[in-house]
Design a protein around this motif. Structure first.
Motif, mmCIF file in Angstrom:
data_model
loop_
_atom_site.group_PDB
_atom_site.id
_atom_site.type_symbol
_atom_site.label_atom_id
_atom_site.label_comp_id
_atom_site.label_asym_id
_atom_site.label_seq_id
_atom_site.Cartn_x
_atom_site.Cartn_y
_atom_site.Cartn_z
ATOM 1 N N GLY A 1 41.903 32.964 47.435
ATOM 2 C CA GLY A 1 42.220 34.226 47.666
ATOM 3 C C GLY A 1 40.797 35.224 47.479
ATOM 4 O O GLY A 1 40.751 36.163 48.141
ATOM 5 N N LYS A 2 40.042 34.843 46.600
ATOM 6 C CA LYS A 2 38.768 35.567 46.423
ATOM 7 C C LYS A 2 38.061 35.645 47.829
ATOM 8 O O LYS A 2 37.459 36.573 48.312
ATOM 9 C CB LYS A 2 37.886 35.053 45.281
ATOM 10 N N ALA A 3 37.942 34.367 48.400
ATOM 11 C CA ALA A 3 37.201 34.340 49.560
ATOM 12 C C ALA A 3 37.887 35.134 50.634
ATOM 13 O O ALA A 3 36.975 35.759 51.579
ATOM 14 C CB ALA A 3 37.183 32.863 50.090
ATOM 15 N N LEU A 4 39.091 35.213 50.930
ATOM 16 C CA LEU A 4 39.618 35.971 52.041
ATOM 17 C C LEU A 4 39.655 37.323 51.685
ATOM 18 O O LEU A 4 39.513 38.242 52.553
ATOM 19 C CB LEU A 4 41.452 35.760 51.874
ATOM 20 N N THR A 5 39.601 37.883 50.239
ATOM 21 C CA THR A 5 39.517 39.111 50.068
ATOM 22 C C THR A 5 38.239 39.847 50.270
ATOM 23 O O THR A 5 38.003 40.672 51.020
ATOM 24 C CB THR A 5 39.875 39.541 48.422
ATOM 25 N N THR A 6 37.097 38.962 49.859
ATOM 26 C CA THR A 6 35.782 39.084 50.357
ATOM 27 C C THR A 6 35.623 39.362 51.510
ATOM 28 O O THR A 6 34.762 40.074 52.244
ATOM 29 C CB THR A 6 34.890 38.193 49.728
ATOM 30 N N ALA A 7 35.913 38.354 52.382
ATOM 31 C CA ALA A 7 35.830 38.142 54.038
ATOM 32 C C ALA A 7 36.391 39.495 54.555
ATOM 33 O O ALA A 7 35.847 40.060 55.440
ATOM 34 C CB ALA A 7 36.569 37.197 54.748
ATOM 35 N N LYS A 8 37.412 40.175 54.231
ATOM 36 C CA LYS A 8 38.251 41.250 54.733
ATOM 37 C C LYS A 8 37.529 42.737 54.085
ATOM 38 O O LYS A 8 37.708 43.492 55.169
ATOM 39 C CB LYS A 8 39.763 41.254 54.372
ATOM 40 N N SER A 9 36.821 42.558 53.133
ATOM 41 C CA SER A 9 36.351 43.962 52.546
ATOM 42 C C SER A 9 34.774 43.857 52.852
ATOM 43 O O SER A 9 33.963 44.987 52.720
ATOM 44 C CB SER A 9 36.405 43.796 51.044
ATOM 45 N N SER A 10 34.009 42.992 53.397
ATOM 46 C CA SER A 10 32.746 42.889 53.752
ATOM 47 C C SER A 10 32.484 42.645 55.341
ATOM 48 O O SER A 10 33.403 42.606 55.991
ATOM 49 C CB SER A 10 32.051 41.866 53.125
ATOM 50 N N LYS A 11 31.276 42.723 55.614
ATOM 51 C CA LYS A 11 30.875 42.686 56.961
ATOM 52 C C LYS A 11 29.870 41.844 57.508
ATOM 53 O O LYS A 11 29.144 41.344 56.359
ATOM 54 C CB LYS A 11 30.375 44.414 57.307
ATOM 55 N N GLY A 12 29.831 41.529 58.684
ATOM 56 C CA GLY A 12 28.816 40.574 59.115
ATOM 57 C C GLY A 12 28.805 39.460 58.513
ATOM 58 O O GLY A 12 29.701 38.698 58.149
ATOM 59 N N ILE A 13 27.452 38.793 58.372
ATOM 60 C CA ILE A 13 27.345 37.565 57.831
ATOM 61 C C ILE A 13 27.919 37.107 56.532
ATOM 62 O O ILE A 13 28.509 36.297 56.118
ATOM 63 C CB ILE A 13 25.861 37.055 57.785
ATOM 64 N N GLU A 14 28.041 38.220 55.386
ATOM 65 C CA GLU A 14 28.614 38.286 54.189
ATOM 66 C C GLU A 14 30.148 37.771 54.485
ATOM 67 O O GLU A 14 30.639 37.041 53.784
ATOM 68 C CB GLU A 14 28.493 39.497 53.541
ATOM 69 N N SER A 15 30.637 38.475 55.397
ATOM 70 C CA SER A 15 31.985 38.187 55.751
ATOM 71 C C SER A 15 32.269 36.824 56.369
ATOM 72 O O SER A 15 33.374 36.103 55.931
ATOM 73 C CB SER A 15 32.632 39.341 56.733
ATOM 74 N N ALA A 16 31.275 36.550 57.017
ATOM 75 C CA ALA A 16 31.562 35.181 57.789
ATOM 76 C C ALA A 16 31.276 34.099 56.584
ATOM 77 O O ALA A 16 31.989 33.227 56.902
ATOM 78 C CB ALA A 16 30.373 35.076 58.807
ATOM 79 N N ARG A 17 30.480 34.244 55.552
ATOM 80 C CA ARG A 17 30.374 33.312 54.663
ATOM 81 C C ARG A 17 31.671 32.965 53.793
ATOM 82 O O ARG A 17 32.013 31.883 53.476
ATOM 83 C CB ARG A 17 29.007 33.733 53.636
ATOM 84 N N ALA A 18 32.440 34.220 53.553
ATOM 85 C CA ALA A 18 33.465 34.153 52.781
ATOM 86 C C ALA A 18 34.771 33.315 53.767
ATOM 87 O O ALA A 18 35.328 32.680 53.042
ATOM 88 C CB ALA A 18 34.029 35.398 52.291
ATOM 89 N N TYR A 19 34.761 34.096 55.111
ATOM 90 C CA TYR A 19 35.523 33.011 55.950
ATOM 91 C C TYR A 19 35.285 31.724 55.946
ATOM 92 O O TYR A 19 36.383 30.734 55.911
ATOM 93 C CB TYR A 19 35.507 33.748 57.277
ATOM 94 N N TRP A 20 34.222 31.113 55.874
ATOM 95 C CA TRP A 20 33.790 29.918 56.084
ATOM 96 C C TRP A 20 34.360 29.138 54.710
ATOM 97 O O TRP A 20 34.972 28.112 54.534
ATOM 98 C CB TRP A 20 32.495 29.485 56.252
ATOM 99 N N SER A 21 34.097 29.841 53.526
ATOM 100 C CA SER A 21 34.611 29.209 52.092
ATOM 101 C C SER A 21 36.180 29.137 52.018
ATOM 102 O O SER A 21 36.637 28.006 51.889
ATOM 103 C CB SER A 21 34.302 30.211 51.030
#
Length: 759
Positions: free
Chosen positions: A560-580
């Protein structure tokens, strides 16, 4: 749902057709579902083929119905029973009898060595010589019993009898626990001799020995081998054969002739009582004897059987046998030999008051034969019970009256205990076993009734009530519970039901265990089912509370944290969260996202796929709409792998296309769906080919992938930005210089003209 009556034909199938069909089914069951044969015990699923399951009345266990035929023992055992096992003798490569196996634990090493020296002698004469040399080294009772046992094995029955009589003639304090053994052996010798005798004297003497054995047990003698129970069977044998002529039973083709005895109505009640008591007390030979007696009764013609049916115990025994053989009554809508014979006997079955006490069971037999009119007639005469109400419910369904069936099911459920242990708390250890068996049978029936109630509610469109009834039926019907909870109820309905009725249960989570050895309580499993459903639907904040397992709870929160971070951030930070999130979905998806049933079968940890095993029922429009709304996306096995691949694909869109991370993310996405969805795998691969960088491992794209390096992706993004600015600079350098020159020239011309005007 209306059930069409399917009365069975009165003409039995030809035997070869029946055998052919049965053999064909067995063959298909061995070949088609080979996967199932290797799996665990698959639980029942009544929500499949509902009409059949609601009309079917399960057969009962023969042993569970024998307690009503038994009588209490006249004695109580003063010791625990010996282990019912045979001991392997390594020295002589043989199994030792139960008697000798018991001696290995009972006697001292010195005594055992002396006894074995007698038992292992090459001849009886040699054993007698050894015994003469032992003198005071071994108790006389042990010596004489061992010699008698050896003589018995050698079929020297007169000598064996002499030695056994010496044992029982000893003072009680000197018998060394061999008195009961000797008495039982003496009775066996008399029964062996009775087979060639012309009178009943050997039967009388055998019975006298058995009565003496039972008297000694009543007076407190230890009976670890439970010879007193075995004696009940021998006494029943005496009653069956004493004074009765042997008759040859007609045998089937390719079978040797069988010898039976004429059954005496005067003694049959006592015979059944003895065998039943023996069985109920834990001696399986009593069960076997009653089973053979039942089959003997079934083999007799109606004229022979009619006088025997006047005995209440015979009636009860046959009813018990029929109820335990109901699956053999009919096949493919027609009566088989067994069903035809039962129907024939029922035409002469007594109908006086004695039978009415078994009225509910007779009604069940008529129902299982397909004679619904006779079942209803018998129900009208029977005393109300759980079985009568259960049968009433099924008959109402045959008539299409679901409302009356619902009321009958409710009455049936009230007649059975809701707890298998209720009523056994006051029992001592000696009584508990049979009581526990009976309680288990009652509990199983109660659970079946509640499950059928749930299926009927499902048919009536009462979905929350269906889950309530099925949940009360317990673990045996977990697949039905999961079906209604996962596919039929809306998420809101399921959440409300669980919040109100399904608290979390404490469970000690094993550190190292296979999935089928650590099945959690049904409450927790239903809560996990809801948690996974919430997570699939994006209710990230609500899901964790339904995962009581600490490891699962941690994974859910990280996802849940990874998905939330992925949607609230941008760029590579979002990509890193989507990968997690993608990694968790791929490797923990069965536990945190999987469907309990199709298409993922989390119930079996994904090891089995049963989607083609069950034939689809025709559902109501309302239920079908709910099923469609709760369908997996995509509706494919291990659907969460596709979701994981799409998360990795999203991550790829957020990193530089010329980075290692871009290639690695698409490689991972390709590998997760490769060989399951080749079209989707090709789409990911083509995306990489069109946009991605060359990487050395691209030759095995999808099978050998690197982990995406997001730190290098950040560096690549910076380098890309610098390269972009450099490209812009080099592209605009000359035009800018010319522009500046022109502007300078224009400004110079403008300034010259102004000066000239002022002059």
């Amino acid at each position: 749902m209306r059930h069409k009556p399917h009365s069975l034909s009165a003409n039995p199938l030809p035997r070869w057709k029946t055998k052919f069909k049965q053999t064909s089914l067995i063959g298909l069951s061995l070949l088609s579902p080979a996967l199932l044969a290797c799996g665990p015990d698959f639980p029942l699923q009544l929500t499949q083929d509902r009409q059949y399951n609601l009309s079917y009345l399960p057969q009962t266990s023969f042993s569970q119905q024998l307690s009503g035929l038994a009588k209490p023992l006249a004695w109580q055992f003063q010791d625990e029973p010996a282990a019912q096992e045979y001991l392997w003798d390594e020295v002589h490569s043989r199994y030792l009898s139960q008697t000798r196996a018991y001696e290995n634990s009972e006697l001292s090493e010195a005594q055992l060595a002396l006894v074995n020296s007698l038992r292992d002698a090459q001849s009886l004469a040699e054993a007698e010589q050894i015994a003469a040399q032992l003198k005071e080294s071994l108790a006389p009772a042990l010596t004489w019993y061992s010699l008698g046992a050896m003589a018995f094995d050698l079929k020297e029955y007169d000598k064996a009898s002499d030695y056994f009589k010496k044992v029982i003639a000893l003072p009680e304090s000197e018998r060394a626990g061999r008195s009961l053994w000797a008495l039982y052996s003496l009775s066996r010798i008399e029964l062996i001799k009775s087979k060639t005798a012309s009178d009943n004297s050997h039967f009388v003497q055998a019975n006298a020995y058995l009565q003496q054995l039972q008297t000694e047990v009543t007076q407190g003698a230890a009976d670890p081998l439970r010879l007193s129970l075995a004696g009940l069977g021998e006494q029943a044998y005496i009653l069956l054969h004493q004074g009765q002529a042997q008759i040859e039973v007609t045998s089937r083709e390719y079978e040797p002739p069988k010898i039976d005895v004429a059954l005496n109505p005067a003694t049959l009640d006592k015979v059944i009582e003895l065998y039943a008591t023996q069985s109920v007390q834990g001696d399986s030979s009593g069960y076997d004897s009653l089973l053979m007696l039942s089959r003997s009764l079934m083999s007799k013609n109606i004229n022979e059987l009619k006088p025997l049916l006047q005995q209440p115990s015979v009636q009860q025994l046959l009813i018990a046998y029929w109820q335990s053989s109901a699956n053999d009554f009919a096949f493919d809508g027609q009566l088989m030999d067994m069903g035809q014979k039962v129907a024939e006997i029922l035409t002469v079955f007594p109908t006086d008051g004695a039978v009415l006490s078994q009225g509910d069971k007779l009604a069940a037999i008529y129902y299982q034969l397909g004679d619904y009119a006779s079942a209803e007639r018998m129900l009208a005469l029977a005393k109300p019970s759980g079985l009568t109400w259960w049968l009433t419910a099924k008959l109402m369904l045959q008539k299409g009256d679901q409302a009356q069936a619902t009321k009958a099911y409710a009455q049936a459920a009230h007649h059975f205990p809701t707890d298998a242990t209720s009523g056994t708390e006051h029992l001592n250890a000696k009584d508990t076993q049979q009581q526990a068996i009976d309680a288990d049978a009652q509990q199983a029936t109660y659970c079946r009734i509640r499950a059928e109630q749930g299926v009927l509610s499902l048919e009536r469109g009462e979905y929350v009530d269906a889950l309530s009834q099925l949940f009360a039926s317990g673990d045996e019907y977990w697949q039905d519970i999961a079906y209604v909870a996962e596919r039929v109820l809306t998420t809101a309905e399921l959440k409300l039901f669980i919040d109100e009725h399904v608290p979390v249960m404490t469970f000690e989570y094993p550190k190292d265990s296979d999935w089928y050895d650590s099945v959690e309580p049904i409450n927790n499993r239903l809560r996990y089912l809801l948690g996974r459903r919430l997570l699939r639907e994006g209710a990230i904040a609500e899901a964790p509370v339904y995962f009581s397992n600490p490891t699962l709870n941690t994974n859910v929160q990280e996802y849940g944290k990874a998905l939330t971070t992925a949607k609230s951030s941008k760029g590579i930070e979002s990509a890193r969260a989507y990968w997690s999130a993608a990694e968790l979905a791929r490797h923990q998806g069965m536990e945190i996202l999987g469907f309990e049933l199709a298409p993922d079968y989390s119930i079996y940890a994904g090891m089995f796929d049963l989607r083609d095993w069950y034939a689809a029922d025709k559902l109501s429009d309302k239920e079908q709409q709910r099923i469609s709304a709760s369908q997996a996306i995509p509706d494919k096995r291990f659907h969460y792998r596709y979701q994981a691949a799409e998360l990795a694909n999203k991550a790829a869109d957020l990193v530089p296309r010329n980075s290692q991370a871009y290639a690695a993310l698409l490689c991972q996405a390709t590998g997760w769906v490769l060989y399951r969805d080749d079209e989707l795998a090709r789409r990911y691969y083509k995306k990489y080919v069109a946009n991605g960088p060359f990487v050395p491992w691209a030759e095995n794209f999808g099978t050998q992938c690197e982990t995406p390096d997001f730190d290098r992706a950040v560096e690549r993004e910076k380098a890309n930005q610098i390269a972009e600015w450099n490209a812009i600079y080099h592209k605009l350098k000359k035009p800018v210089a010319v522009s500046f020159a022109i502007i300078a020239a224009l400004l110079g011309a403008y300034a010259w003209r102004r000066r000239k005007r002022k002059q």
